[in-house]
Design a protein around this motif. Structure first.
Motif, PDB file in Angstrom:
ATOM      1  N   ASP A   1       0.836  -1.211   0.000  1.00 11.30           N
ATOM      2  CA  ASP A   1       0.000   0.000   0.000  1.00 11.30           C
ATOM      3  C   ASP A   1       0.865   1.253   0.000  1.00 11.30           C
ATOM      4  O   ASP A   1       0.585   2.220  -0.698  1.00 11.30           O
ATOM      5  CB  ASP A   1      -0.889   0.028   1.255  1.00 11.30           C
ATOM      6  N   ALA A   2       1.908   1.201   0.781  1.00 15.33           N
ATOM      7  CA  ALA A   2       2.783   2.372   0.905  1.00 15.33           C
ATOM      8  C   ALA A   2       3.430   2.718  -0.428  1.00 15.33           C
ATOM      9  O   ALA A   2       3.638   3.890  -0.761  1.00 15.33           O
ATOM     10  CB  ALA A   2       3.850   2.110   1.960  1.00 15.33           C
ATOM     11  N   GLU A   3       3.737   1.681  -1.202  1.00 11.71           N
ATOM     12  CA  GLU A   3       4.381   1.932  -2.506  1.00 11.71           C
ATOM     13  C   GLU A   3       3.486   2.748  -3.438  1.00 11.71           C
ATOM     14  O   GLU A   3       3.986   3.418  -4.340  1.00 11.71           O
ATOM     15  CB  GLU A   3       4.755   0.600  -3.162  1.00 11.71           C
TER      16      GLU A   3
ATOM     17  N   GLY B   1       4.319  10.223  -4.643  1.00  7.00           N
ATOM     18  CA  GLY B   1       5.728  10.617  -4.572  1.00  7.00           C
ATOM     19  C   GLY B   1       6.694   9.503  -4.268  1.00  7.00           C
ATOM     20  O   GLY B   1       7.906   9.716  -4.301  1.00  7.00           O
ATOM     21  N   VAL B   2       6.198   8.316  -3.983  1.00  5.88           N
ATOM     22  CA  VAL B   2       7.124   7.239  -3.576  1.00  5.88           C
ATOM     23  C   VAL B   2       7.892   6.712  -4.786  1.00  5.88           C
ATOM     24  O   VAL B   2       7.313   6.416  -5.826  1.00  5.88           O
ATOM     25  CB  VAL B   2       6.344   6.089  -2.892  1.00  5.88           C
ATOM     26  N   LEU B   3       9.187   6.611  -4.651  1.00  3.73           N
ATOM     27  CA  LEU B   3      10.035   6.082  -5.722  1.00  3.73           C
ATOM     28  C   LEU B   3      10.330   4.604  -5.487  1.00  3.73           C
ATOM     29  O   LEU B   3      10.266   3.795  -6.384  1.00  3.73           O
ATOM     30  CB  LEU B   3      11.344   6.882  -5.808  1.00  3.73           C
ATOM     31  N   ARG B   4      10.660   4.279  -4.246  1.00  5.09           N
ATOM     32  CA  ARG B   4      10.939   2.872  -3.954  1.00  5.09           C
ATOM     33  C   ARG B   4      11.008   2.692  -2.442  1.00  5.09           C
ATOM     34  O   ARG B   4      11.425   3.591  -1.719  1.00  5.09           O
ATOM     35  CB  ARG B   4      12.275   2.462  -4.581  1.00  5.09           C
ATOM     36  N   ILE B   5      10.585   1.543  -2.000  1.00  7.05           N
ATOM     37  CA  ILE B   5      10.690   1.219  -0.577  1.00  7.05           C
ATOM     38  C   ILE B   5      11.630   0.032  -0.428  1.00  7.05           C
ATOM     39  O   ILE B   5      11.512  -0.968  -1.143  1.00  7.05           O
ATOM     40  CB  ILE B   5       9.304   0.905   0.023  1.00  7.05           C
ATOM     41  N   PHE B   6      12.580   0.167   0.466  1.00  7.42           N
ATOM     42  CA  PHE B   6      13.597  -0.869   0.678  1.00  7.42           C
ATOM     43  C   PHE B   6      13.346  -1.582   2.000  1.00  7.42           C
ATOM     44  O   PHE B   6      12.946  -0.960   2.988  1.00  7.42           O
ATOM     45  CB  PHE B   6      14.995  -0.243   0.752  1.00  7.42           C
ATOM     46  N   THR B   7      13.612  -2.890   1.983  1.00  7.06           N
ATOM     47  CA  THR B   7      13.622  -3.666   3.231  1.00  7.06           C
ATOM     48  C   THR B   7      14.888  -4.527   3.213  1.00  7.06           C
ATOM     49  O   THR B   7      15.663  -4.470   2.249  1.00  7.06           O
ATOM     50  CB  THR B   7      12.388  -4.582   3.335  1.00  7.06           C
ATOM     51  N   ALA B   8      15.049  -5.344   4.247  1.00 10.77           N
ATOM     52  CA  ALA B   8      16.258  -6.166   4.336  1.00 10.77           C
ATOM     53  C   ALA B   8      16.454  -7.013   3.078  1.00 10.77           C
ATOM     54  O   ALA B   8      17.583  -7.277   2.659  1.00 10.77           O
ATOM     55  CB  ALA B   8      16.191  -7.054   5.573  1.00 10.77           C
TER      56      ALA B   8
ATOM     57  N   GLU C   1      15.893   1.012  15.684  1.00 15.87           N
ATOM     58  CA  GLU C   1      16.524   0.239  14.602  1.00 15.87           C
ATOM     59  C   GLU C   1      15.727   0.404  13.310  1.00 15.87           C
ATOM     60  O   GLU C   1      14.503   0.390  13.304  1.00 15.87           O
ATOM     61  CB  GLU C   1      16.606  -1.249  15.001  1.00 15.87           C
ATOM     62  N   MET C   2      16.434   0.523  12.195  1.00 16.05           N
ATOM     63  CA  MET C   2      15.770   0.763  10.920  1.00 16.05           C
ATOM     64  C   MET C   2      15.222  -0.540  10.356  1.00 16.05           C
ATOM     65  O   MET C   2      15.941  -1.530  10.244  1.00 16.05           O
ATOM     66  CB  MET C   2      16.756   1.389   9.939  1.00 16.05           C
ATOM     67  N   ILE C   3      13.962  -0.504   9.956  1.00 23.22           N
ATOM     68  CA  ILE C   3      13.300  -1.701   9.420  1.00 23.22           C
ATOM     69  C   ILE C   3      13.084  -1.568   7.920  1.00 23.22           C
ATOM     70  O   ILE C   3      13.240  -2.511   7.173  1.00 23.22           O
ATOM     71  CB  ILE C   3      11.940  -1.913  10.127  1.00 23.22           C
ATOM     72  N   ALA C   4      12.674  -0.378   7.501  1.00 20.33           N
ATOM     73  CA  ALA C   4      12.421  -0.151   6.080  1.00 20.33           C
ATOM     74  C   ALA C   4      12.778   1.295   5.770  1.00 20.33           C
ATOM     75  O   ALA C   4      12.891   2.122   6.679  1.00 20.33           O
ATOM     76  CB  ALA C   4      10.957  -0.416   5.756  1.00 20.33           C
ATOM     77  N   ALA C   5      12.968   1.555   4.484  1.00 22.14           N
ATOM     78  CA  ALA C   5      13.344   2.909   4.078  1.00 22.14           C
ATOM     79  C   ALA C   5      12.514   3.298   2.868  1.00 22.14           C
ATOM     80  O   ALA C   5      12.464   2.564   1.879  1.00 22.14           O
ATOM     81  CB  ALA C   5      14.829   2.945   3.744  1.00 22.14           C
ATOM     82  N   VAL C   6      11.863   4.441   2.973  1.00 20.44           N
ATOM     83  CA  VAL C   6      11.034   4.929   1.868  1.00 20.44           C
ATOM     84  C   VAL C   6      11.770   6.060   1.178  1.00 20.44           C
ATOM     85  O   VAL C   6      12.112   7.058   1.822  1.00 20.44           O
ATOM     86  CB  VAL C   6       9.680   5.453   2.385  1.00 20.44           C
ATOM     87  N   VAL C   7      11.985   5.905  -0.119  1.00 19.67           N
ATOM     88  CA  VAL C   7      12.585   6.988  -0.888  1.00 19.67           C
ATOM     89  C   VAL C   7      11.471   7.629  -1.705  1.00 19.67           C
ATOM     90  O   VAL C   7      10.748   6.942  -2.435  1.00 19.67           O
ATOM     91  CB  VAL C   7      13.716   6.464  -1.800  1.00 19.67           C
ATOM     92  N   ALA C   8      11.314   8.936  -1.533  1.00 20.62           N
ATOM     93  CA  ALA C   8      10.210   9.636  -2.199  1.00 20.62           C
ATOM     94  C   ALA C   8      10.676  11.015  -2.644  1.00 20.62           C
ATOM     95  O   ALA C   8      11.792  11.441  -2.336  1.00 20.62           O
ATOM     96  CB  ALA C   8       9.014   9.747  -1.252  1.00 20.62           C
TER      97      ALA C   8
ATOM     98  N   ASP D   1       4.946  10.105   5.079  1.00 19.55           N
ATOM     99  CA  ASP D   1       3.556   9.638   4.948  1.00 19.55           C
ATOM    100  C   ASP D   1       3.533   8.175   4.526  1.00 19.55           C
ATOM    101  O   ASP D   1       2.783   7.375   5.079  1.00 19.55           O
ATOM    102  CB  ASP D   1       2.809  10.473   3.890  1.00 19.55           C
ATOM    103  N   ALA D   2       4.351   7.848   3.552  1.00 19.22           N
ATOM    104  CA  ALA D   2       4.337   6.473   3.045  1.00 19.22           C
ATOM    105  C   ALA D   2       4.865   5.504   4.099  1.00 19.22           C
ATOM    106  O   ALA D   2       4.361   4.385   4.220  1.00 19.22           O
ATOM    107  CB  ALA D   2       5.169   6.379   1.769  1.00 19.22           C
ATOM    108  N   ALA D   3       5.858   5.943   4.881  1.00 21.07           N
ATOM    109  CA  ALA D   3       6.393   5.062   5.931  1.00 21.07           C
ATOM    110  C   ALA D   3       5.283   4.703   6.922  1.00 21.07           C
ATOM    111  O   ALA D   3       5.230   3.581   7.427  1.00 21.07           O
ATOM    112  CB  ALA D   3       7.565   5.732   6.641  1.00 21.07           C
ATOM    113  N   GLU D   4       4.367   5.646   7.141  1.00 20.93           N
ATOM    114  CA  GLU D   4       3.263   5.354   8.064  1.00 20.93           C
ATOM    115  C   GLU D   4       2.273   4.363   7.469  1.00 20.93           C
ATOM    116  O   GLU D   4       1.509   3.730   8.204  1.00 20.93           O
ATOM    117  CB  GLU D   4       2.536   6.659   8.443  1.00 20.93           C
ATOM    118  N   ALA D   5       2.294   4.243   6.161  1.00 19.20           N
ATOM    119  CA  ALA D   5       1.346   3.328   5.507  1.00 19.20           C
ATOM    120  C   ALA D   5       1.911   1.910   5.379  1.00 19.20           C
ATOM    121  O   ALA D   5       1.225   1.008   4.908  1.00 19.20           O
ATOM    122  CB  ALA D   5       0.984   3.875   4.125  1.00 19.20           C
ATOM    123  N   ILE D   6       3.149   1.714   5.783  1.00 20.52           N
ATOM    124  CA  ILE D   6       3.722   0.360   5.753  1.00 20.52           C
ATOM    125  C   ILE D   6       3.042  -0.476   6.834  1.00 20.52           C
ATOM    126  O   ILE D   6       2.886  -0.025   7.971  1.00 20.52           O
ATOM    127  CB  ILE D   6       5.249   0.406   5.979  1.00 20.52           C
TER     128      ILE D   6
END
Ligand SMILES: Cc1cc2nc3c(=O)[nH]c(=O)nc-3n(C[C@H](O)[C@H](O)[C@H](O)COP(=O)(O)OP(=O)(O)OC[C@H]3O[C@@H](n4cnc5c(N)ncnc54)[C@H](O)[C@@H]3O)c2cc1C
Lengths: 787, 261
Positions: free
Chosen positions: A56-58, A62-69, A110-117, A125-130
């Motif tokens: 959903d967050a993707e 404005g979201v370009l990409r969301i990164f996880t481990a 600790e970082m879990i995911a990273a939203v690039v926008a 905003d998108a990080a909150e939608a993860i």
């Protein structure tokens, strides 16, 4: 000699831009086309990631990409720069430290995911939608609980939460035990060295850039050591060779250690810039800094000091639990060991010392070096236990210290270091005069009349600076050398540029380093410019921390300048048709001994670049030299500090009414800058002693996560300091005879404050032998209620 | 911060109308509300700024009372009440730092009713009257526990009227980090008795210490309360002080306020 060389209090030239808002900090840099990252951080201290759904967050604007481990498979973990060997000869337990959490979270922040926008707000905003679901596990926060059998493990793949159990010097263990058993008197003290958050004024920032045409990476980052970041991140995390990776740390607004380390956010921005095809910028907020910058101190110690009838120290035994946090930050393992155990002799002749350190993983932010790093912890316990011993034995605390001072140098301590020089009686004498100790009783009476308790605390400190001889630290587990570098480039018309591997984040290098070079040549310091902070235009250097910049970096500058002068003399000899051996350089003029012939500095530099009349067959044109300097030993700044306090008996509030510092820093290049460094260090030491404390609750939530609860020292919390550095025993092994002054204030001041408060309470009849820092009003009041 | 609309009415009437909208919230000096928005802890759809309402500004004297506009900043009060009600002016001058004092307002502070805020102690000890767009509320009825007041949704504090006591003083013992009141005590002596209000200490927010009031009404001296004690029960316990410590400070500060009044 023109004004402004070594010993002159030149005004800091960099302050013009800092004070007029013209500094160029990392956050001031914006790259065309940049995107922004927001990190989704864990708000749970320990747990299993059950679900992490970014779909959903993707789709958010404005979201370009969301990164996880998953995006970091095959990418290295964040490396640790130091391997400690434990008492039994085994290497420390070293867990993997992923860029983004893999399966489990281990601390709040600790970082879990990273939203690039496109914008920071869209990324947030998108990080909150993860969609994130974490199954909470019991957290381990208290170190002594963490090492008990059956305690929840921070890292499942490790045997336990014990990173290492270090003994130093292990061979002395039994002899120390025996000396303590048979001693006339043993003083024991249990204490906590409180956990701190560095809180530099400028939070961390990183901008990753990737040039698709050339394959070059650039990272702008708020670092104290850009070359170290290039090496650690390039070689160990991302696999980028140095010639394809440039790291730039422009103006940096304070670091105090917290910006030494290689952080996952830097690796992320560099990695993501290539993956997304856009520059990626991250600016840390203050709230985020509280849960992501490596924190400092956090030791729990028991120290025992054995004395004979006359108060001579016989042996010291310590047992310390040192918090590592959830992962090993870059220098974390070295702080409670090699930067702490080696200083346990202090300024005193103690024949037998045994230091035991248990480094422990907990579900908290990683802990690493903070101004002083290990040495404040050593000073604090030693100077507190000596004060306690003096009271128990009825010996004046100053006299007890003097009785045990090391007076002959060089002095090899039983904890592996050799002090090259010092004069502890001289700084103590100076201190007693500055602090008007003779007049204390009168001031005490005067305070009493106003209903206040007054106390005086005096202590010494020593530190090992000028970090560090590479071959020695290599044996001790360092995974890097600790030399420093400089390139001195002379321009055709005589001006110079010094390219240093040291990094200035407030220390005043741009002012002090030119004083050294100008002094050697005999020119005005305004002819010398300093370049630092960019791996593209400085030689590989190790950066700034451990009070090393002048002692190690300055020595490299001296060596490079010596090479320049040697070559310039050859050119001058040619120009004056004289023998090289007869050439002298003074006040920017080359002369031939015994004649009135002379050529100016500028004539020689011009000849080097316009070699029309030049010994081309013997000498290359140009005037540019590089030197790498690896110190032969640490330097050992030392001194004596006195703190006078008034305590309000009704509220427990402590006011520092006077603070005096007598330091021996060896030779001094710029006394004004040295004053400022000591003032800053004292501010942080007083902050630790009276105000600052990073506190976690039992679930691993940081209770002091903002300035509403984390008490930073302010101008009104500190007195007008009296500082003196006229006692000078120059360092014997570096060319400037300098020792370093950046950390002294933070190392020497906490015990002075606590000694003073305990003194005030005891003089008022309270049976109080120790209060743990910070000495907040409520703690001091509670101590008075108890005894 | 999330997106929001902002309106800047020029009169109380316009402000009340604007606040009738769904999820609208008044904005005073923003010294509490803006940090809350930045931390994304609140998400009002619309902010109604009270900063442009002339009738809510200023400090004036009226029938032996000092009347402060609901939109008057702490700095204004520190300056303009210095002669008419010095203890109140000193309290306002001790809030936060200059930036906070130049923006933060009395209306915002009272509406927020932070348990460690300073103004509630002055309002309660002075027996002040809070005037809103619809009614007048006595101080004793206004404060209803931590962050809770008698205000209804959309109700605006337009002014606060402080009867001026014969003698008064506010003693603030600062929490070391935030420098809000760890405990603050305001003592006000009127012809018909003494009022003592305590902030920072209780889990129920600002309160009157009635035993001290009785003792001080009989004998206005620090000695008069020496035999009294405050129970730690119901006091706040946190990193900065235990309930026992706070209870102890209430008495110490009350004595000091009486001596200084
Ligand atoms: C660094 C710092 C230090 C501080 N130190 C202190 C201190 O020592 N002592 C102390 O007492 N306070 C302190 N404060 C708080 C400060 O006094 C604030 O100004 C105050 O709490 C809120 O006032 P404001 O006008 O800024 O209100 P805002 O932040 O704008 O609003 C706060 C709340 O009140 C509502 N509101 C605003 N105005 C009105 C009105 N007229 N009628 C009805 N509702 C209204 C808003 O809708 C909101 O819910 C400090 C604040 C900061 C940031």
């Amino acid at each position: 000699m023109p004004d402004g060389g070594i010993g002159a209090s030149n005004k800091r030239r960099e302050d013009v831009r800092f004070l007029t808002g013209k500094g160029n900090y990392t956050d001031d840099i914006n790259i065309h086309g940049q995107a922004h990252v927001h990190f989704l951080r864990s708000d749970i201290a320990h747990g299993k990631i059950k679900r992490l759904d970014t779909s959903d967050a993707e789709k958010m604007p404005g979201v370009l990409r969301i990164f996880t481990a998953a995006d970091f498979e095959g990418v290295g973990g964040i490396p640790c720069g130091w391997q400690v060997t434990d008492r039994h000869g085994n290497p420390m337990q070293e867990p993997k430290h992923p860029v983004l959490a893999e399966g489990k979270v281990r601390y709040v922040g600790e970082m879990i995911a990273a939203v690039v926008a496109e914008t920071p707000a869209q990324a947030r905003d998108a990080a909150e939608a993860i969609v994130l679901d974490i199954e909470e596990l019991p957290a381990v926060i208290d170190m002594k609980e963490a090492v008990k059998d059956g305690a929840p493990k921070v890292h499942d793949e490790l045997e336990s939460n014990l990173c290492y159990d270090w003994g130093f010097v292990e061979e002395n263990r039994e002899a120390v035990d025996e000396a303590i058993r048979g001693a006339h008197h043993v003083t024991t003290l249990e204490l906590v060295n409180n956990r701190l958050v560095a809180n530099p004024m400028e939070p961390r920032v990183a901008i990753g850039i990737y040039d698709q045409a050339s394959g070059d990476h650039t990272l702008y980052t708020t670092s104290q050591n850009p070359h170290v970041i290039r090496l650690l991140m390039g070689a160990f995390v991302l696999g980028i060779p140095e010639h394809k990776l440039r790291v730039v740390s422009p103006d940096v607004g304070g670091g105090f250690g917290s910006k030494i380390f290689h952080y996952a956010e830097e690796a992320f921005c560099t990695f993501a810039a290539k993956a997304v095809g856009r520059p990626v910028k991250w600016t840390c907020s203050r709230s985020e800094a509280f849960i992501s910058d490596a924190q400092g101190r956090d030791h729990v110690t028991k120290i025992e000091l054995a004395l004979d009838e006359e108060g001579h120290f016989l042996a010291i035994r310590t047992e310390t639990y040192a918090n590592m946090g959830a992962y090993l930050s870059t220098f974390a393992p070295s702080v409670p060991t090699w930067l702490h155990g080696t200083l346990m002799a202090g300024n005193y002749r103690t024949p037998l010392i045994y230091v035991n350190v248990k480094a422990v993983f907990t579900n908290t932010v990683p802990v690493d070096a903070y101004r002083g790093a290990g040495r404040p912890e050593a000073s604090f316990q030693l100077e507190r236990v000596i004060d306690k011993a003096a009271r128990e034995m009825g010996i004046d605390p100053v006299e007890l210290r003097r009785r045990n001072f090391i007076t002959e140098f060089p002095y090899a301590t039983p904890v592996a270091v050799e002090y090259d020089t010092g004069d502890y009686n001289a700084t103590m004498d100076k201190l007693l005069e500055m602090a008007d100790v003779a007049g204390f009783e009168k001031r005490l009476e005067e305070s009493r009349k106003r209903g206040k308790l007054r106390g005086l605390g005096i202590n010494c400190y020593i530190e090992a600076c000028g970090i560090a001889p590479s071959n020695l630290v290599g044996q001790l587990g360092a995974r890097a050398g600790l030399y420093e570098s400089a390139t001195v480039r002379v321009n055709a018309t005589g001006g110079l540029v010094v390219m240093t591997g040291s990094h200035s984040h407030g220390q005043g290098h741009e002012t002090a380093f030119p004083q050294v070079v100008a002094d050697m040549i005999g020119i005005d310091p305004s002819m010398v410019e300093v370049v630092h902070g960019d791996t593209a235009n400085t030689p590989m250097g190790m950066g700034t921390y451990g009070s090393r910049s002048l002692a190690v970096g300055g020595s490299a500058i001296v060596r490079a300048t010596e090479k320049i002068i040697a070559k310039a003399k050859k050119i001058a000899a040619h120009l004056m048709e004289a023998s090289e051996a007869d050439i002298e350089l003074k006040d920017g003029q080359f002369t031939v001994a015994g004649t009135d012939k002379s050529v100016a500095w500028g004539d020689v530099t011009l000849a080097a670049y316009v070699p029309h009349n030049y010994p081309l067959e013997d000498l290359e044109p140009g005037l540019e030299e590089t030197a790498f300097y690896d110190p032969a030993n640490f330097t050992y700044p030392a001194g004596a500090y006195a703190c006078e306090v008034e305590v309000d008996p009704d509220t427990g509030k402590v006011e520092i009414v006077s603070f005096c510092a007598a330091d021996d820093f060896g030779n001094i290049v710029n006394p004004m800058i040295v004053d400022g460094q000591v003032h800053g260090g004292l501010g942080q030491g007083i902050g630790q002693a009276l105000l600052e404390h990073a506190v976690y609750d039992e679930n691993g939530q940081l209770l002091t996560g903002s300035f509403m609860d984390y008490a930073m020292p302010r101008a009104s919390d500190v007195p007008f300091y009296k500082v003196d550095h006229s006692c000078q025993t120059p360092c014997t092994h570096n060319p400037l005879g300098v020792k370093g002054c950046g950390e002294a204030g933070a190392i020497g001041s906490p015990p002075a404050v606590v000694n003073a408060v305990v003194d005030a309470l005891q003089r008022a009849g309270h049976d109080v032998t120790h209060i743990d820092m910070p000495l907040s009003p409520s703690r001091v009041w509670a101590a008075m209620q108890q005894g | 911060m999330y997106n929001f609309e902002i309106e800047r009415p020029g009169t109380i009437e316009e402000a009340v109308a604007a606040l009738a909208a769904e999820e609208a919230q008044a904005l005073g000096g923003g010294q509490t509300l803006i940090p809350t928005l930045k931390a994304r802890l609140a998400a009002p759809a619309k902010l109604v700024s009270l900063a442009g309402i002339a009738e809510m500004k200023g400090v004036r004297s009226e029938d032996g009372a000092v009347v402060i506009g609901g939109g008057a900043t702490h700095a204004e009060v520190a300056r303009e009440a210095a002669e008419t009600y010095p203890a109140l002016a000193a309290l306002a001058g001790g809030i936060g730092d200059p930036a906070v004092r130049n923006r933060g307002t009395i209306g915002g502070s009272l509406a927020n009713n932070d348990p460690s805020a300073c103004y509630p102690a002055a309002v309660l000890a002075s027996g002040a009257t809070i005037t809103t767009n619809t009614r007048q509320i006595a101080a004793d009825d206004f404060f209803q526990g931590m962050f809770t007041t008698a205000l209804n949704d959309g109700e605006i504090i337009t002014s606060v009227s402080f009867p001026v006591p014969q003698a008064a003083n506010y003693q603030k013992f600062e929490q070391p980090a935030s420098r809000f009141a760890l405990v603050g005590v305001f003592v006000a002596k009127f012809a018909d008795g003494v009022r003592v209000a305590v902030t920072g200490a209780s889990e129920d927010g600002v309160f009157r210490w009635s035993e001290a009031e009785a003792a001080l009404s009989a004998d206005f001296s620090a000695d008069a309360i020496s035999g009294l004690s405050v129970s730690p029960e119901g006091m706040i316990g946190d990193l900065h002080g235990t309930p026992e410590y706070r209870a102890h400070l209430v008495k110490v500060l009350t004595g000091r306020a009486v001596s200084a009044a």
